[in-house]
Design a protein around this motif. Structure first.
Motif, PDB file in Angstrom:
ATOM      1  N   ALA A 240      27.990 -14.430  30.048  1.00  0.00           N
ATOM      2  CA  ALA A 240      27.870 -13.993  31.442  1.00  0.00           C
ATOM      3  C   ALA A 240      27.436 -12.535  31.466  1.00  0.00           C
ATOM      4  O   ALA A 240      27.860 -11.758  32.282  1.00  0.00           O
ATOM      5  CB  ALA A 240      29.201 -14.158  32.152  1.00  0.00           C
ATOM      6  N   SER A 241      26.583 -12.187  30.510  1.00  0.00           N
ATOM      7  CA  SER A 241      26.178 -10.787  30.411  1.00  0.00           C
ATOM      8  C   SER A 241      25.087 -10.472  31.416  1.00  0.00           C
ATOM      9  O   SER A 241      24.268 -11.320  31.762  1.00  0.00           O
ATOM     10  CB  SER A 241      25.666 -10.509  29.004  1.00  0.00           C
ATOM     11  OG  SER A 241      24.929  -9.333  29.022  1.00  0.00           O
ATOM     12  N   PRO A 242      25.044  -9.226  31.876  1.00  0.00           N
ATOM     13  CA  PRO A 242      23.984  -8.828  32.799  1.00  0.00           C
ATOM     14  C   PRO A 242      22.632  -8.594  32.113  1.00  0.00           C
ATOM     15  O   PRO A 242      21.684  -8.222  32.760  1.00  0.00           O
ATOM     16  CB  PRO A 242      24.517  -7.514  33.377  1.00  0.00           C
ATOM     17  CG  PRO A 242      25.440  -6.972  32.340  1.00  0.00           C
ATOM     18  CD  PRO A 242      26.005  -8.167  31.623  1.00  0.00           C
ATOM     19  N   ALA A 243      22.551  -8.840  30.787  1.00  0.00           N
ATOM     20  CA  ALA A 243      21.271  -8.626  30.092  1.00  0.00           C
ATOM     21  C   ALA A 243      20.204  -9.538  30.690  1.00  0.00           C
ATOM     22  O   ALA A 243      20.521 -10.580  31.261  1.00  0.00           O
ATOM     23  CB  ALA A 243      21.437  -8.928  28.598  1.00  0.00           C
ATOM     24  N   PRO A 244      18.925  -9.173  30.526  1.00  0.00           N
ATOM     25  CA  PRO A 244      17.856  -9.997  31.111  1.00  0.00           C
ATOM     26  C   PRO A 244      18.004 -11.464  30.695  1.00  0.00           C
ATOM     27  O   PRO A 244      18.257 -11.741  29.522  1.00  0.00           O
ATOM     28  CB  PRO A 244      16.587  -9.389  30.510  1.00  0.00           C
ATOM     29  CG  PRO A 244      16.962  -8.004  30.115  1.00  0.00           C
ATOM     30  CD  PRO A 244      18.422  -8.026  29.775  1.00  0.00           C
ATOM     31  N   PRO A 245      17.852 -12.373  31.633  1.00  0.00           N
ATOM     32  CA  PRO A 245      18.177 -13.784  31.355  1.00  0.00           C
ATOM     33  C   PRO A 245      17.339 -14.407  30.238  1.00  0.00           C
ATOM     34  O   PRO A 245      17.809 -15.301  29.559  1.00  0.00           O
ATOM     35  CB  PRO A 245      17.923 -14.496  32.693  1.00  0.00           C
ATOM     36  CG  PRO A 245      17.242 -13.501  33.547  1.00  0.00           C
ATOM     37  CD  PRO A 245      17.461 -12.146  33.000  1.00  0.00           C
ATOM     38  N   HIS A 246      16.111 -13.896  29.998  1.00  0.00           N
ATOM     39  CA  HIS A 246      15.280 -14.547  28.969  1.00  0.00           C
ATOM     40  C   HIS A 246      15.875 -14.379  27.585  1.00  0.00           C
ATOM     41  O   HIS A 246      15.437 -15.005  26.637  1.00  0.00           O
ATOM     42  CB  HIS A 246      13.846 -14.014  29.007  1.00  0.00           C
ATOM     43  CG  HIS A 246      13.722 -12.585  28.609  1.00  0.00           C
ATOM     44  ND1 HIS A 246      13.820 -11.553  29.508  1.00  0.00           N
ATOM     45  CD2 HIS A 246      13.514 -12.019  27.398  1.00  0.00           C
ATOM     46  CE1 HIS A 246      13.675 -10.407  28.862  1.00  0.00           C
ATOM     47  NE2 HIS A 246      13.496 -10.657  27.580  1.00  0.00           N
ATOM     48  N   ARG A 247      16.880 -13.512  27.421  1.00  0.00           N
ATOM     49  CA  ARG A 247      17.442 -13.303  26.086  1.00  0.00           C
ATOM     50  C   ARG A 247      18.742 -14.065  25.886  1.00  0.00           C
ATOM     51  O   ARG A 247      19.313 -14.032  24.826  1.00  0.00           O
ATOM     52  CB  ARG A 247      17.663 -11.819  25.860  1.00  0.00           C
ATOM     53  CG  ARG A 247      16.328 -11.125  25.988  1.00  0.00           C
ATOM     54  CD  ARG A 247      16.278  -9.743  25.476  1.00  0.00           C
ATOM     55  NE  ARG A 247      17.201  -9.399  24.477  1.00  0.00           N
ATOM     56  CZ  ARG A 247      17.710  -8.175  24.376  1.00  0.00           C
ATOM     57  NH1 ARG A 247      17.393  -7.258  25.258  1.00  0.00           N
ATOM     58  NH2 ARG A 247      18.516  -7.882  23.405  1.00  0.00           N
ATOM     59  N   VAL A 248      19.229 -14.735  26.927  1.00  0.00           N
ATOM     60  CA  VAL A 248      20.502 -15.434  26.814  1.00  0.00           C
ATOM     61  C   VAL A 248      20.277 -16.929  26.981  1.00  0.00           C
ATOM     62  O   VAL A 248      19.637 -17.350  27.939  1.00  0.00           O
ATOM     63  CB  VAL A 248      21.489 -14.949  27.899  1.00  0.00           C
ATOM     64  CG1 VAL A 248      22.784 -15.737  27.822  1.00  0.00           C
ATOM     65  CG2 VAL A 248      21.748 -13.462  27.737  1.00  0.00           C
ATOM     66  N   ALA A 249      20.784 -17.712  26.027  1.00  0.00           N
ATOM     67  CA  ALA A 249      20.688 -19.164  26.153  1.00  0.00           C
ATOM     68  C   ALA A 249      22.101 -19.742  26.160  1.00  0.00           C
ATOM     69  O   ALA A 249      22.936 -19.333  25.355  1.00  0.00           O
ATOM     70  CB  ALA A 249      19.899 -19.730  24.982  1.00  0.00           C
ATOM     71  N   ARG A 250      22.371 -20.633  27.067  1.00  0.00           N
ATOM     72  CA  ARG A 250      23.701 -21.269  27.086  1.00  0.00           C
ATOM     73  C   ARG A 250      23.690 -22.574  26.304  1.00  0.00           C
ATOM     74  O   ARG A 250      24.722 -23.048  25.869  1.00  0.00           O
ATOM     75  CB  ARG A 250      24.173 -21.469  28.531  1.00  0.00           C
ATOM     76  CG  ARG A 250      24.613 -20.152  29.148  1.00  0.00           C
ATOM     77  CD  ARG A 250      24.991 -20.249  30.601  1.00  0.00           C
ATOM     78  NE  ARG A 250      25.294 -18.910  31.097  1.00  0.00           N
ATOM     79  CZ  ARG A 250      24.380 -18.019  31.436  1.00  0.00           C
ATOM     80  NH1 ARG A 250      23.100 -18.328  31.363  1.00  0.00           N
ATOM     81  NH2 ARG A 250      24.732 -16.818  31.850  1.00  0.00           N
ATOM     82  N   THR A 251      22.516 -23.136  26.138  1.00  0.00           N
ATOM     83  CA  THR A 251      22.369 -24.339  25.300  1.00  0.00           C
ATOM     84  C   THR A 251      21.151 -24.130  24.397  1.00  0.00           C
ATOM     85  O   THR A 251      20.245 -23.368  24.749  1.00  0.00           O
ATOM     86  CB  THR A 251      22.109 -25.602  26.151  1.00  0.00           C
ATOM     87  OG1 THR A 251      20.848 -25.438  26.815  1.00  0.00           O
ATOM     88  CG2 THR A 251      23.205 -25.843  27.181  1.00  0.00           C
ATOM     89  N   PRO A 252      21.105 -24.823  23.239  1.00  0.00           N
ATOM     90  CA  PRO A 252      19.945 -24.657  22.342  1.00  0.00           C
ATOM     91  C   PRO A 252      18.629 -24.987  23.045  1.00  0.00           C
ATOM     92  O   PRO A 252      17.597 -24.407  22.716  1.00  0.00           O
ATOM     93  CB  PRO A 252      20.234 -25.651  21.214  1.00  0.00           C
ATOM     94  CG  PRO A 252      21.706 -25.853  21.232  1.00  0.00           C
ATOM     95  CD  PRO A 252      22.133 -25.704  22.662  1.00  0.00           C
TER      96      PRO A 252
ATOM     97  N   ALA B 158      23.500 -26.884  15.692  1.00  0.00           N
ATOM     98  CA  ALA B 158      22.899 -26.515  16.978  1.00  0.00           C
ATOM     99  C   ALA B 158      21.695 -25.589  16.799  1.00  0.00           C
ATOM    100  O   ALA B 158      20.726 -25.662  17.554  1.00  0.00           O
ATOM    101  CB  ALA B 158      23.954 -25.849  17.875  1.00  0.00           C
ATOM    102  N   VAL B 159      21.764 -24.702  15.784  1.00  0.00           N
ATOM    103  CA  VAL B 159      20.662 -23.740  15.613  1.00  0.00           C
ATOM    104  C   VAL B 159      19.648 -24.193  14.552  1.00  0.00           C
ATOM    105  O   VAL B 159      18.708 -23.454  14.238  1.00  0.00           O
ATOM    106  CB  VAL B 159      21.184 -22.313  15.271  1.00  0.00           C
ATOM    107  CG1 VAL B 159      22.037 -21.776  16.411  1.00  0.00           C
ATOM    108  CG2 VAL B 159      21.956 -22.291  13.948  1.00  0.00           C
ATOM    109  N   ALA B 160      19.841 -25.401  14.021  1.00  0.00           N
ATOM    110  CA  ALA B 160      18.979 -25.891  12.932  1.00  0.00           C
ATOM    111  C   ALA B 160      17.479 -25.729  13.217  1.00  0.00           C
ATOM    112  O   ALA B 160      16.737 -25.312  12.314  1.00  0.00           O
ATOM    113  CB  ALA B 160      19.312 -27.347  12.609  1.00  0.00           C
TER     114      ALA B 160
END
Ligand SMILES: NC(=O)c1ccc[n+]([C@@H]2O[C@H](COP(=O)([O-])OP(=O)(O)OC[C@H]3O[C@@H](n4cnc5c(N)ncnc54)[C@H](OP(=O)(O)O)[C@@H]3O)[C@@H](O)[C@H]2O)c1
Length: 254
Positions: free
Chosen positions: A25-37, A64-66
């Motif tokens: 739930a960070s305020p960082a720009p959304p393109h850098r945060v993924a909630r699912t792979p 998940a990150v494979a």
């Protein structure tokens, strides 16, 4: 811990490209945060994939990150989980990713962490230096020669901030129990721990000398230290605490 590293990296010139965390739930720009792979760009080719999940979640996280492990190095900050097991998890997910283990601590979030790092001998200089740069960006780094030593690092510095907070907590409680107003006890306890830590940090003098320098013979500090330094007091309880944490880290490895 992942959040602490992220904060530390954000403060440095190294910033993670993508963060995968289902609660992020960070305020960082959304393109850098993924909630699912699925939210990670398919063409993304990271050099490092940092694993900062609970030790029991390692296999699921590696799976998940494979899709992004091709050519990447796994950097695990998990307590206990050994390189061999993590490499096997990566292999099971279709990639032979090399693994480096780091054991940071929470002050990494403000660039004041200390991190123990272990790399298998075959990792190579370039990846080793890159991992060192990543961890140096959030504080100081100490390499260990044998992987089992990371269990002790975990017990000493990984878990260490909690011991220091406990000291502040107990000083505050004792102050209140003996009649100080709570706000006063809190200010004195926190200020003492923070101030003593700052002096330790600013000085090249070893801790034992700093302690002796603030202890007048037969004074009040000496009276307290005579209690704390009894072999069955702090030396014993701290040694047992570190042994318990080290044993727990080894247990997590199994
Ligand atoms: N805490 C410390 O001071 C410290 C110090 C050094 C090292 N470490 C190590 O750091 C690791 C993390 O500890 P922590 O206390 O920060 O754990 P944590 O609070 O559980 O953080 C892990 C986060 O990753 C999420 N997550 C787990 N698997 C995921 C997946 N497959 N996809 C997306 N998100 C996923 C978790 O969500 P869910 O809660 O829904 O699973 C959680 O939000 C541990 O292995 C620990 O040994 C911790």
């Amino acid at each position: 811990m992942g959040g602490a590293l992220w904060s530390g990296w954000e403060r440095s010139d190294i910033a993670p490209s993508v963060i995968l965390d289902r609660h992020c739930a960070s305020p960082a720009p959304p393109h850098r945060v993924a909630r699912t792979p699925e939210e990670i760009p398919a063409g993304f080719r990271p050099e490092f994939v940092v694993l900062a999940v609970k030790p029991g979640g390692a296999e699921q996280a590696v799976a998940a990150v494979a899709p992004w492990l091709e050519g990447a190095t796994l950097l695990s900050v998990m307590a206990g989980r050994r390189c061999g097991g993590l490499r096997a998890a990566a292999r099971a997910a279709g990639h032979d990713a090399p693994v480096i283990r780091a054991m940071p601590n929470m002050p990494s979030s403000i660039g004041r962490g200390v991190t123990g790092v272990y790399a298998e001998p075959e990792i190579g200089l370039v990846r080793t230096m890159q991992a060192e740069a990543l961890m140096r960006a959030v504080g100081q780094v100490a390499w260990v020669e044998r992987e089992e030593q990371l269990d002790l690092v975990t017990a000493l510095s990984g878990s260490g901030p909690a011991y220091v907070y406990l000291l502040a907590e107990l000083l505050e409680q004792i102050g209140v129990t003996h009649g100080l107003p709570p706000d006063t006890a809190r200010l004195l306890a926190r200020g003492t721990v923070a101030g003593a830590g700052a002096v330790l940090d600013a000085s090249a003098t070893d801790a034992a000398t700093l302690r002796r320098n603030v202890t007048s013979p037969n004074g009040t500090t000496a009276a307290a230290l005579n209690v704390l330094m009894q072999p069955d007091a702090w030396p014993d309880s701290l040694a047992r605490a570190i042994a318990a944490a080290t044993a727990r880290a080894a247990e997590l490895a199994r």
